[in-house]
Design a protein around this motif. Structure first.
Motif, PDB file in Angstrom:
ATOM      1  N   ALA A  18      -3.208  21.398  18.708  1.00  0.00           N
ATOM      2  CA  ALA A  18      -1.899  21.864  19.168  1.00  0.00           C
ATOM      3  C   ALA A  18      -1.495  23.172  18.479  1.00  0.00           C
ATOM      4  O   ALA A  18      -0.798  24.004  19.064  1.00  0.00           O
ATOM      5  CB  ALA A  18      -0.840  20.795  18.927  1.00  0.00           C
ATOM      6  N   LEU A  19      -1.942  23.365  17.230  1.00  0.00           N
ATOM      7  CA  LEU A  19      -1.639  24.589  16.487  1.00  0.00           C
ATOM      8  C   LEU A  19      -2.625  25.716  16.787  1.00  0.00           C
ATOM      9  O   LEU A  19      -2.514  26.808  16.241  1.00  0.00           O
ATOM     10  CB  LEU A  19      -1.636  24.300  14.981  1.00  0.00           C
ATOM     11  CG  LEU A  19      -0.509  23.400  14.475  1.00  0.00           C
ATOM     12  CD1 LEU A  19      -0.760  22.993  13.036  1.00  0.00           C
ATOM     13  CD2 LEU A  19       0.829  24.126  14.606  1.00  0.00           C
ATOM     14  N   HIS A  54      -5.001  13.888  12.801  1.00  0.00           N
ATOM     15  CA  HIS A  54      -5.014  15.250  12.267  1.00  0.00           C
ATOM     16  C   HIS A  54      -5.633  16.230  13.266  1.00  0.00           C
ATOM     17  O   HIS A  54      -5.226  17.377  13.363  1.00  0.00           O
ATOM     18  CB  HIS A  54      -5.780  15.245  10.949  1.00  0.00           C
ATOM     19  CG  HIS A  54      -5.768  16.536  10.218  1.00  0.00           C
ATOM     20  ND1 HIS A  54      -4.604  17.105   9.752  1.00  0.00           N
ATOM     21  CD2 HIS A  54      -6.781  17.373   9.881  1.00  0.00           C
ATOM     22  CE1 HIS A  54      -4.903  18.248   9.146  1.00  0.00           C
ATOM     23  NE2 HIS A  54      -6.206  18.420   9.203  1.00  0.00           N
ATOM     24  N   SER A  83      -5.547  16.206  16.614  1.00  0.00           N
ATOM     25  CA  SER A  83      -4.602  16.571  17.674  1.00  0.00           C
ATOM     26  C   SER A  83      -3.624  17.631  17.170  1.00  0.00           C
ATOM     27  O   SER A  83      -3.289  18.572  17.895  1.00  0.00           O
ATOM     28  CB  SER A  83      -3.817  15.344  18.153  1.00  0.00           C
ATOM     29  OG  SER A  83      -4.693  14.375  18.667  1.00  0.00           O
ATOM     30  N   ASP A  84      -3.172  17.487  15.936  1.00  0.00           N
ATOM     31  CA  ASP A  84      -2.263  18.478  15.348  1.00  0.00           C
ATOM     32  C   ASP A  84      -2.937  19.845  15.259  1.00  0.00           C
ATOM     33  O   ASP A  84      -2.337  20.871  15.593  1.00  0.00           O
ATOM     34  CB  ASP A  84      -1.820  18.059  13.948  1.00  0.00           C
ATOM     35  CG  ASP A  84      -0.930  16.833  13.950  1.00  0.00           C
ATOM     36  OD1 ASP A  84      -0.477  16.417  15.035  1.00  0.00           O
ATOM     37  OD2 ASP A  84      -0.683  16.295  12.855  1.00  0.00           O
TER      38      ASP A  84
END
Length: 108
Positions: free
Chosen positions: A97-98, A91, A93-94
């Motif tokens: 990235a966002l 979660h 890393s997501d």
């Protein structure tokens, strides 16, 4: 179903279970209502880190002769680790990235 939920969704029960398994976060749960042999699914996650997707698993089973009309089934699930070769990230890393703050993803 309401009686079983009342048994397991109390802080008293939750704290005993968390203490017993050394968990630091909330308990994942699901409610199912049905006759004997109803499919029961127990969602699992890392006991200390909700962002570790390697531990997102579901235990699925049924009990052929339970519950009877006057019975409740309360089932707890636990595993000793996550998937050995999980194919999805975590979660965190997501969120990175966002462009979100990992410590405050909802920006509250």
């Amino acid at each position: 179903m309401a009686h079983a939920s009342a048994l397991i969704h109390t802080l008293l029960f939750g704290d005993f279970y968390r203490d017993g398994v050394g968990a630091e976060i909330y308990l994942e749960f699901t409610n199912t209502r049905g006759p004997a042999n109803t499919q029961i699914q127990i969602p699992l996650m890392d006991k200390n880190d909700t962002g570790r997707r390697s531990h997102y698993l579901t235990v699925q089973f049924s009990i052929p002769d339970a519950p009877a009309v006057d019975e409740l089934v309360v089932a707890l699930g636990a595993v000793v680790g996550g998937r050995p070769h999980h194919r999805i990230g975590d979660h965190y890393s997501d969120l990175t990235a966002l462009g979100r703050d990992v410590e405050n993803p909802a920006v509250v």
